[in-house]
Design a protein around this motif. Structure first.
Motif: not given
Length: 132
Positions: A96, A117-118, A121, A123
């Motif tokens: 990433i 974190e992604k 969210q 993903h």
């Protein structure tokens, strides 16, 4: 505990401490101490026998090695002959980009904070797969 042992191992102090005991109680204490001493002797003899048996086995193995023409040094040399190899580091499987910096992850161990974190969210992990 130290005071107890000091009394027990000193003749006059022991005599002073047991003078209040009745003769039957004193004989009971003596019998209990005798039993403890016998148990200790039995344990020591068993340990000694086990050690003698171990030494006998070692001697038998040494004689067998000698008969087969193998020395102890040769056995010791074999011990160091196959050093453990470190495995090659795993190639990164996910990556990433965060603030111009590429963060990679093998897929094992703790998930990097940016990827976590992604994922939180919504993903999917497949979005970060490195194409090969």
């Amino acid at each position: 505990m130290a005071d107890f042992l000091e009394i027990l191992t000193h003749g006059r102090r022991l005599k002073a401490q047991v003078k209040e005991l009745e003769l039957d109680e004193l004989k009971d204490v003596i019998a209990k101490l005798q039993k403890i001493a016998e148990e200790r002797e039995a344990e020591a003899e068993a340990e000694e026998a086990a050690q003698a048996e171990r030494l006998a086995k070692i001697e038998a193995i040494r004689k067998q090695l000698e008969e087969d023409g193998i020395s102890v040094d040769e056995l010791n040399a074999l011990e160091g002959a196959t050093p453990r190899r470190k495995r090659a580091p795993r190639p990164p499987k996910y990556q990433i980009e965060v603030d111009g910096e590429m963060i990679t992850w093998t897929g094992q161990g703790r998930t990097p904070k940016a990827i976590k974190e992604k994922l939180d969210q919504g993903h999917s992990l497949e979005e970060f797969l490195i194409e090969q």
